[in-house]
Design a protein around this motif. Structure first.
Motif, PDB file in Angstrom:
ATOM      1  N   ASP A 233      19.546  39.233  52.365  1.00  0.00           N
ATOM      2  CA  ASP A 233      19.996  38.908  53.626  1.00  0.00           C
ATOM      3  C   ASP A 233      21.444  38.201  53.911  1.00  0.00           C
ATOM      4  OD1 ASP A 233      19.884  35.792  53.623  1.00  0.00           O
ATOM      5  OD2 ASP A 233      17.653  36.165  53.229  1.00  0.00           O
ATOM      6  N   TRP A 234      21.846  38.161  54.822  1.00  0.00           N
ATOM      7  CA  TRP A 234      23.308  37.597  55.216  1.00  0.00           C
ATOM      8  C   TRP A 234      23.229  36.017  55.155  1.00  0.00           C
ATOM      9  CZ3 TRP A 234      27.203  40.402  54.363  1.00  0.00           C
ATOM     10  CH2 TRP A 234      27.413  41.897  54.743  1.00  0.00           C
TER      11      TRP A 234
ATOM     12  N   ILE B 206      25.128  38.156  64.066  1.00  0.00           N
ATOM     13  CA  ILE B 206      23.935  38.351  63.083  1.00  0.00           C
ATOM     14  C   ILE B 206      22.991  37.267  62.907  1.00  0.00           C
ATOM     15  CG2 ILE B 206      23.174  39.169  60.669  1.00  0.00           C
ATOM     16  CD1 ILE B 206      25.992  40.506  60.744  1.00  0.00           C
ATOM     17  N   PRO B 207      21.666  37.260  63.277  1.00  0.00           N
ATOM     18  CA  PRO B 207      20.902  36.215  63.047  1.00  0.00           C
ATOM     19  C   PRO B 207      21.095  35.753  61.831  1.00  0.00           C
ATOM     20  CG  PRO B 207      19.926  37.992  64.357  1.00  0.00           C
ATOM     21  CD  PRO B 207      20.989  38.485  63.689  1.00  0.00           C
ATOM     22  N   THR B 208      20.705  34.467  61.542  1.00  0.00           N
ATOM     23  CA  THR B 208      20.303  33.920  60.330  1.00  0.00           C
ATOM     24  C   THR B 208      19.373  34.358  59.409  1.00  0.00           C
ATOM     25  OG1 THR B 208      21.577  31.944  60.847  1.00  0.00           O
ATOM     26  CG2 THR B 208      20.221  31.590  59.196  1.00  0.00           C
TER      27      THR B 208
ATOM     28  N   ALA C 279      19.095  37.669  58.576  1.00  0.00           N
ATOM     29  CA  ALA C 279      18.809  38.956  58.830  1.00  0.00           C
ATOM     30  C   ALA C 279      19.036  39.772  57.572  1.00  0.00           C
ATOM     31  CB  ALA C 279      19.668  39.413  60.111  1.00  0.00           C
ATOM     32  N   THR C 280      18.354  40.965  57.473  1.00  0.00           N
ATOM     33  CA  THR C 280      18.223  41.675  56.257  1.00  0.00           C
ATOM     34  C   THR C 280      19.690  42.353  56.402  1.00  0.00           C
ATOM     35  OG1 THR C 280      15.950  41.806  56.293  1.00  0.00           O
ATOM     36  CG2 THR C 280      17.027  43.543  55.102  1.00  0.00           C
ATOM     37  N   LYS C 281      20.134  42.398  55.097  1.00  0.00           N
ATOM     38  CA  LYS C 281      21.457  43.332  54.669  1.00  0.00           C
ATOM     39  C   LYS C 281      21.131  44.473  54.041  1.00  0.00           C
ATOM     40  CE  LYS C 281      25.767  42.748  51.896  1.00  0.00           C
ATOM     41  NZ  LYS C 281      25.388  43.988  51.069  1.00  0.00           N
TER      42      LYS C 281
ATOM     43  N   TYR D 151      23.090  44.973  60.277  1.00  0.00           N
ATOM     44  CA  TYR D 151      21.884  44.301  59.751  1.00  0.00           C
ATOM     45  C   TYR D 151      20.869  44.851  60.281  1.00  0.00           C
ATOM     46  CZ  TYR D 151      21.058  41.978  64.654  1.00  0.00           C
ATOM     47  OH  TYR D 151      20.886  41.881  65.576  1.00  0.00           O
TER      48      TYR D 151
ATOM     49  N   THR E  29      17.513  45.063  62.212  1.00  0.00           N
ATOM     50  CA  THR E  29      16.322  44.191  63.044  1.00  0.00           C
ATOM     51  C   THR E  29      15.218  44.345  62.584  1.00  0.00           C
ATOM     52  OG1 THR E  29      15.899  46.280  64.491  1.00  0.00           O
ATOM     53  CG2 THR E  29      17.816  44.691  65.186  1.00  0.00           C
ATOM     54  N   ASN E  30      14.051  43.557  62.986  1.00  0.00           N
ATOM     55  CA  ASN E  30      12.964  43.596  62.320  1.00  0.00           C
ATOM     56  C   ASN E  30      12.124  45.157  62.826  1.00  0.00           C
ATOM     57  OD1 ASN E  30      12.752  40.842  61.515  1.00  0.00           O
ATOM     58  ND2 ASN E  30      11.651  40.002  63.266  1.00  0.00           N
TER      59      ASN E  30
ATOM     60  N   TYR F  12      13.716  47.405  60.322  1.00  0.00           N
ATOM     61  CA  TYR F  12      13.350  47.063  59.168  1.00  0.00           C
ATOM     62  C   TYR F  12      11.934  47.892  58.916  1.00  0.00           C
ATOM     63  CZ  TYR F  12      12.188  44.961  54.412  1.00  0.00           C
ATOM     64  OH  TYR F  12      11.893  44.717  53.183  1.00  0.00           O
TER      65      TYR F  12
END
Length: 918
Positions: free
Chosen positions: A666-667, A676-678, A680-682, A709, A711-712, A715
């Motif tokens: 993640d970032w 970008i949310p804390t 969040a998957t990169k 990124y 989003t849920n 992903y």
């Protein structure tokens, strides 16, 4: 073919009589006549042996008396004048000879050293697919050399007519031709006029030519620099012709193979293909005349230069370049007729043929590569340079690769969302890299370097050059493989998922879901992809073998790390742990290959055009880990697939064995300024294997920018698994009959299955009613550390007892100065005690405490101990700071005697109270 001799008209007439028939001429077929030859060579120089001279001995000077000589009679005025003139002439001659010698010396003092190998121009390199089909030709210039015998007579005749009609007579320097050109050059001061023989031009094109895409320019043409260059050409040409190992045929062959025919075409074979779509040996007289003429100014005479103006790729007969090319061809034909190589009928016939009717037109595939192959070809070029130390652009090679056209096109179509693949990416920013390799021999069959059209070669290839954090996909490689190999752990080893700080510092290892789950077997730890068991495992390995040994191991299986790169975050694929999808494919493949690492390779073998040893890729590899370790890690990956741990892998499940591992990164909080949310998957990884193939797939984002990124929801769309599933199905379908994915791995003799008490380490033999588990272990590990008894295991566990926080609540008590009476309640849980929801505390060096569910010390009483409803509770009693009692109780209250004191402290399983004296 014989060499051409232009000395006599009789020989020219004989040549004419050998011409082809008019019917053959009308068909414009290659002529097959042969011209007379002369192979005899005269020596260029005769070297005289120095004359022997008598050395004069040094003697002493003898002084004598000075004598006066009588004067001579005066000469007449005429004799005096004549003597003066002769003296001046002699003096000028001496100065001229000396000056000329010195001048010649200065002209040649930095002359290149003649090396006949330099004269042979390098061929371009050709890349072939796994089926032996040509897929690309590369080189700064495209060239394929042919022999003198493969050159038709008309081609040699055409070149000699326009370039050097006395080639087979002179010794490398044609005095009459050069003299005529020199007079013109001296007038203009420009040494661009002819006069050069074919031999001199070969020298010039080898040592003095500056190549460009369309033209070859000659360095230092003007003034004294031009004279200097020309003098050196002459000297080197004379040296070359004096070389007994190089014939006239060799010289003209090398020249015709070397020169520029326009664009990046070098050599007559490629020129024949480029302009006429045929081999050089098939050229007819008119085509040969055109090729011999175009070399004078390739850019001016190239009729294709106007093609870019027309959409239909048809030549306009009014094209300036077409007219120039036609006129130049006709000029060569005239000279061929003048020198007796063709007759008048042939001359008129070939002049009447329109040049545009002979041209093949530029083939779309002549320069360009199939766009779908470009990522693979880029990887091939890099691999050639790495493995051979030579550039395929400069050294002619036939490069035979492992590329499957079918699979390569499939991978490209997947990345570019072809309808038939069913693959859709979350957005245009989302990138991808794919490597498909045979894990049994290391051959790479397809490479996806990234999404988007590839409009040029050598673009960024994410499959081979993108260094990314692998996340959990590295865990089988660096954590569990090394623990099995170096520590002798079994697949049923118990590891506790609990809060854990790297190096005991302030960096807390967190799991993806933020939770901790207590004791779990290695199979579950990998299946759930928990981070703290992985970190603890690598820490145990480092304690045993050291950090440098870990780096040495990783580098031995294709990664590229420096020692200073390492930290324990390698355990979860973070920090400075940066890898490529290609490296990940090779490392995972090792587990399917009995522990042998075979470097992933696009190249099967290379055949050099010039004489040198061929290169053959290593398909055997090196044994890095034992076959026992390889089997057990593969089993972990199999269990990861079929243990129902990850819903993201279910999409790939098939009714044959699969072995795989996912990974995410993640970032963190780096993307907040981009919205970008804390956390969040990169990056999202999946490395999947069958018994034959390994698929390394990455999807993610190249750089930090708005929208970069998952989003849920995106992903959960699980793009990576859909990609891998599509490839798995295509492998099975396309290679049906040749590929059997249903064949399971065979357990090697070095592995055994065993049963032991769960949670005990060293491993304990079953007994005492404790829960047991079964797993795989290397026989060598079990022999080195046989199973111990339960009592031995309990003694070891007692020394490492840790406490459960939350299991004991409402601790209370009293003290009468002699007896301490204590009572407490149990925390929430089955049987009045925590089972799976207990809090496990861990404290870092700053006394910060975190919590996790589960219990961390052996035995795990509430699940494996029989005969009681709860485990014993450990207590301590201290009076005035001195411990006076310690023990275990099965009850929720107890009383112990204690000496008198002003302060009594009682602790039960962690919580403590201070009891006042009553």
């Amino acid at each position: 073919m014989e060499e051409k001799d232009l000395n006599t008209n009789e020989e020219a007439n004989e040549t004419k009589e050998e011409k082809v028939s008019e019917a053959e001429i009308s068909a414009i077929t290659p002529d097959s006549y042969k011209a007379p030859s002369s192979d005899k060579k005269k020596p260029l120089f005769k070297f005289r042996k120095p004359k022997k001279t008598n050395k004069v001995k040094k003697t002493e000077t003898v002084k004598t008396e000075k004598t006066v000589k009588e004067p001579r009679p005066k000469a007449s005025l005429g004799v005096l004048i004549a003597s003066i003139i002769v003296s001046i002439i002699v003096f000028i001659g001496i100065i001229g000879v000396c000056g000329a010698g010195y001048f010649a010396y200065k002209l040649c003092e930095d002359m290149p050293t003649l090396n006949t190998e330099d004269l042979v121009a390098p061929d371009s390199s050709i890349i072939y697919d796994i089926e032996g089909n040509k897929i690309y030709e590369l080189g700064t210039y495209l060239r394929e050399s042919i022999t003198y015998e493969e050159m038709p007579n008309c081609l040699i005749d055409a070149f000699l007519s326009i370039e050097d009609s006395r080639f087979f007579e002179h010794i490398g320097f044609d005095v009459p031709r050069f003299t005529m050109a020199a007079l013109v050059n001296l007038q203009s001061g420009d040494f661009s006029q002819g006069g050069s023989t074919v031999t001199m031009q070969l020298i010039k094109n080898t040592y003095y030519s500056i190549e460009s895409d369309d033209e070859s320019t000659i360095a230092e043409r003007q003034g004294m620099s031009g004279i200097k260059r020309k003098m050196q050409e002459i000297v080197l040409a004379l040296q070359l012709e004096a070389n007994k190992d190089v014939s006239k045929k060799d010289i003209i062959m090398m020249y015709i193979n070397k020169i520029n025919y326009g664009n990046n075409i070098r050599g007559v074979q490629k020129a024949a293909e480029y302009y006429f779509g045929k081999d050089a040996c098939e050229l007819n007289i008119g085509e040969a005349a055109f090729l011999a003429g175009i070399i004078n100014s390739p850019n001016s005479y190239n009729p294709y230069n106007d093609l870019e103006k027309y959409d239909n790729y048809y030549l306009d007969e009014n094209s300036e370049y077409l007219k120039n090319g036609t006129e130049r061809r006709d000029e060569v034909l005239d000279l061929m007729y003048s020198h007796g190589y063709i007759n008048e009928t042939e001359l008129n016939l070939y002049k009447s043929v329109k040049l545009e009717d002979l041209l093949a037109g530029i083939s779309e595939n002549f320069y360009s590569v199939n766009e779908k192959y470009q990522s693979y070809i880029d990887a091939v070029i890099d691999e050639v340079e790495e493995m051979t130390g030579e550039s395929p652009y400069k050294v002619g090679m036939n490069i035979y690769t492992n590329m499957s056209p079918y699979l390569q096109e499939l991978v490209y179509d997947i990345q570019n969302e072809a309808d038939y693949t069913g693959i859709k990416f979350p957005n245009e920013q989302c990138q991808s890299a794919i490597v498909l390799m045979d894990n049994q021999d290391g051959s790479v069959h397809a490479i996806g370097g990234g999404r988007g059209e590839i409009d040029s070669a050598r673009k960024f290839n994410r499959a081979t050059s993108a260094y990314l954090n692998p996340g959990s996909s590295i865990k089988p490689i660096v954590d569990y493989a090394l623990a099995i190999e170096k520590l002798g752990w079994a697949t049923s080893h118990t590891i506790t998922d609990m809060p854990y700080y790297f190096y005991g510092g302030n960096i807390l290892v967190a799991n993806y879901d933020g939770n901790y789950y207590g004791d779990m077997l290695m199979t579950e730890a990998l299946g759930r992809s928990q981070n703290t068991p992985a970190a603890q495992t690598l820490a145990a390995v480092v304690d045993e073998i050291g950090e440098e040994a870990v780096i040495d191991y990783l580098n031995s299986i294709g990664f590229k790390f420096d020692y200073e790169d390492f930290d324990l975050q390698f355990a979860i694929g973070g920090s400075t742990c940066l890898v490529t999808p290609m490296q990940m494919a090779g490392a995972h493949a090792m587990f399917m290959n009995g522990g042998r690492y075979i470097a992933p390779h696009t190249i099967d073998h290379i055949e050099y055009v010039k004489d040198r040893e061929d290169y053959v890729a290593d398909t055997t590899g090196t044994q890095i880990i034992s076959d026992a370790t390889a089997f057990m890690v593969a089993y972990l990956e199999y269990y990861n697939m079929y243990g129902n741990y990850s819903s993201l892998m279910w999409y790939c499940k098939r009714d044959y064995p699969l072995y795989g591992k996912t990974g995410t990164t993640d970032w963190a909080d780096a993307g907040e300024e981009y919205g970008i949310p804390t956390g969040a998957t990169k990056d999202s990884w999946l490395v999947m294997q069958t018994n034959k193939y390994t698929i390394s797939c990455w999807t993610g984002y190249d750089q930090l920018e708005k929208g970069a990124y998952f989003t849920n929801a995106e992903y959960q769309e699980n793009t990576k698994s859909k990609i891998v599933a599509k490839i798995l199905d295509e492998l099975e379908t396309h290679y049906y009959g040749e590929y059997d994915p249903y064949k399971e791995m065979t357990m090697p003799d070095s592995v055994t299955e065993f049963t032991h008490v769960k949670g005990a380490y060293p491993y304990a033999a079953p007994g005492g009613g404790y829960e047991t588990v079964t797993g795989y272990i290397a026989k060598s590990a079990l022999e080195a550390h046989p199973l111990i008894s339960v009592s031995e295991a309990l003694a070891i566990a007692e020394q490492n007892r840790k406490y459960v926080v939350g299991g004991v609540v409402n601790l209370n008590g009293s003290y009468d100065g002699n007896v301490v009476t204590v009572g407490f309640d149990l925390g929430v849980g089955e049987n009045g005690f925590c089972t799976g929801v207990c809090d496990i505390s861990t404290t870092n060096y700053e006394d910060e405490t975190t919590h996790a569910s589960g219990r961390i010390w052996f035995p795990h009483w509430n699940t494996i101990y029989t005969g009681t409803s709860s485990p014993p509770f450990h207590f301590t009693v201290s009076v005035n700071g001195t411990r006076v009692a310690e023990g275990d109780t099965m009850d929720q209250g107890f009383a112990v005697e204690a000496p008198g004191g002003s302060e009594v402290t009682v602790c039960v399983e962690g919580p403590c109270i201070v009891i006042p004296v009553s």
